[in-house]
Design an enzyme around this catalytic site. Structure first.
Site, mmCIF file in Angstrom:
data_model
loop_
_atom_site.group_PDB
_atom_site.id
_atom_site.type_symbol
_atom_site.label_atom_id
_atom_site.label_comp_id
_atom_site.label_asym_id
_atom_site.label_seq_id
_atom_site.Cartn_x
_atom_site.Cartn_y
_atom_site.Cartn_z
ATOM 1 N N GLU A 140 -0.290 -0.546 -36.822
ATOM 2 C CA GLU A 140 -0.023 -0.594 -35.385
ATOM 3 C C GLU A 140 1.383 -0.043 -35.201
ATOM 4 O OE1 GLU A 140 -2.049 -1.278 -33.087
ATOM 5 O OE2 GLU A 140 -3.510 -2.783 -33.710
ATOM 6 N N CYS A 170 6.059 -1.140 -28.007
ATOM 7 C CA CYS A 170 5.427 0.075 -28.509
ATOM 8 C C CYS A 170 4.668 0.842 -27.438
ATOM 9 C CB CYS A 170 4.491 -0.258 -29.678
ATOM 10 S SG CYS A 170 3.187 -1.427 -29.277
#
Length: 473
Positions: free
Chosen positions: A217, A251
């Site tokens: 991720e 993110c």
């Protein structure tokens, strides 16, 4: 923060391997109990989690409740309710040919084994405990390594986890890059890493040497496109809100904005109005926005900002407590310093373009982003963006909210990562498909054709699929 001894790591790995082989994690009732214990750990110590994360990141408690503690509790409880459905074997008698139905073709979801979860510092709780929740549901044993850059959270997790979860199956390892490097020298049955692309490459390379399956991720520069016909004030409000979350250290934070050149000034005016609404007394020292995690990242952002050829039209100030104002930079070009890397901070470059198509072309020329944001009510524009770009996720007309839809898969593509970690998608990450048939004895007569010697009759029968009719286009 104490560090785990290097000598402990192989012992922990061997202990959990033994627990998995002995079937400690196999019973569904045991898994349900561990998931509920995870929820209790988050809920019972909510105030301690809030204080630890505030100390690490300076984040307002409202954000931590909404994005970290609450989802950990909620998703663990959902997983308990769904566990029986997720783990149920799937018998394929309704889709296979009649002559294979008696074989009982079945797909099982089987736990991979002992997993390693390496968590990040920016959302240390949800991005560490969400994959842990998935691994528990899957029936894995797990070693959790929280980030050393969120030391108060990591220490609290190391203290509380063994009080709530079965230490025969779940352990916490503390330390910095040296500990992480040593851990990747051992074989794991799955590695789940959340962090930046640079370390993600190192993790993938180390995992590849041992053929260890890995979920990454990562992140990247998540772009925003604004259609000139969209409500500019509403877009500005939603984009600025997404940008200030965790001081931009997310993110999927809106990284930069493509907007038709003729709308740039209107957008800037709207951003300033929203800024004054959000921070009537200014952002620095307000307690309404977090700070940059450490001096290294703080100086990196200051350097990027000092080299920009764009015009700072809002913010730009910092303080000696790692605080940085939300900063808007106009007239940025694709070759600007602010476009060199994922910003991961409260800086928002605006790139004026001639058209939506130019924005699409710019996005296509770079690495695939983890998230894209598109503000438009035009269905043709939506179709155009979907057809001509690649990203892990795409959100229309808002920012960040897709993260709250736990049933959606969340993950990247290419340089922004791969694999998923939430609810059923996370459960599937930590399991594998184990296929099975159970051939009945009385099927032997129908199987005779497969045995040598091969007569002409057998060859004709066995070649049926080779010469089946192929449809015309």
């Amino acid at each position: 923060m104490l560090s785990t001894s290097m000598n402990e790591i192989p012992v922990i790995r061997e202990d959990l391997e033994a627990s998995f082989r002995q079937g400690v994690t196999r019973p569904l009732e045991w898994r349900r109990h561990q998931l509920l214990q995870l929820a209790r750990m988050a809920q019972d110590h909510a105030e301690e989690w809030l204080q630890a994360i505030a100390a690490d990141l300076g984040r307002p408690i409202a954000e931590t409740h909404a994005i970290e503690i609450g989802p950990v509790v909620e998703r663990a409880i959902i997983s308990v309710a769904k566990l029986e459905t997720w783990t149920a074997p799937k018998v394929l008698t309704d889709v296979v040919p009649d002559w294979q139905k008696s074989w009982k073709p079945t797909i099982y979801r089987a736990a991979k084994g002992v997993a390693l979860i390496i968590g990040p510092w920016n959302y240390p709780m949800i991005l560490t405990l969400q994959p842990l929740s998935a691994a528990i549901a899957a029936g894995c044993c797990v070693v959790v390594k929280p980030s050393e850059h969120a030391p108060r959270f990591a220490s609290l997790l190391a203290k509380l986890l063994p009080q709530y979860l079965d230490p025969l199956a779940f352990r916490v390892v503390l330390g910095g890059p040296d500990v992480g490097t040593r851990m990747m020298e051992y074989r794991w049955d799955h590695v789940f890493f959340t962090g930046g692309e640079k370390i993600g490459r190192i993790v993938a390379e180390a995992a590849g040497k041992l053929l260890t399956p890995v979920t990454l991720e990562l992140g990247g520069k998540s772009p925003v496109i604004i259609d000139s016909n969209y409500d500019i004030k509403l877009a500005a409000k939603r984009i600025l809100w997404g940008k200030i979350a965790n001081c931009g250290q997310l993110c999927v934070s809106p990284d930069h904005v493509f907007i038709p050149r003729e709308k740039q000034d209107e957008f800037i005016t709207a951003l300033k109005e929203c800024y004054n609404q959000f921070f009537p007394n200014g952002a620095l020292g307000s307690g309404l926005i977090g700070h940059i995690v450490n001096g290294t990242h703080f100086n990196r952002l200051k350097s990027l900002l000092s080299r920009t050829q764009g015009t700072i039209v809002l913010g730009g100030q910092t303080d000696d407590k790692l605080g940085m104002e939300p900063t808007i930079v106009a007239d940025v070009t694709v070759n600007d310093s602010l476009m060199e890397e994922e910003l991961f901070g409260p800086i928002l470059p605006i790139l004026p373009v001639k058209s939506i198509q130019e924005a699409i072309s710019r996005i296509r020329s770079g690495p695939h982003p983890l998230m894209m944001y598109v503000f438009t009510d035009d269905q043709e524009i939506k179709k155009n963006v979907l057809a001509n770009t690649i990203s892990g996720q795409i959100t229309f007309n808002d920012t960040l909210s897709e993260l709250s839809v736990a049933e959606l898969p969340f993950g990247g593509v290419g340089a922004s990562g791969f694999g998923y970690g939430n609810l059923r998608h996370g459960f599937e990450t930590f399991t594998y498909l184990r296929s099975s048939i159970d051939m009945p004895r009385d099927a032997e007569q129908s199987l005779e054709l497969r045995y040598p010697p091969f007569t002409e009759e057998k060859i004709v029968f066995l070649g049926k699929a080779t010469y089946m009719d192929i449809p015309d286009n």
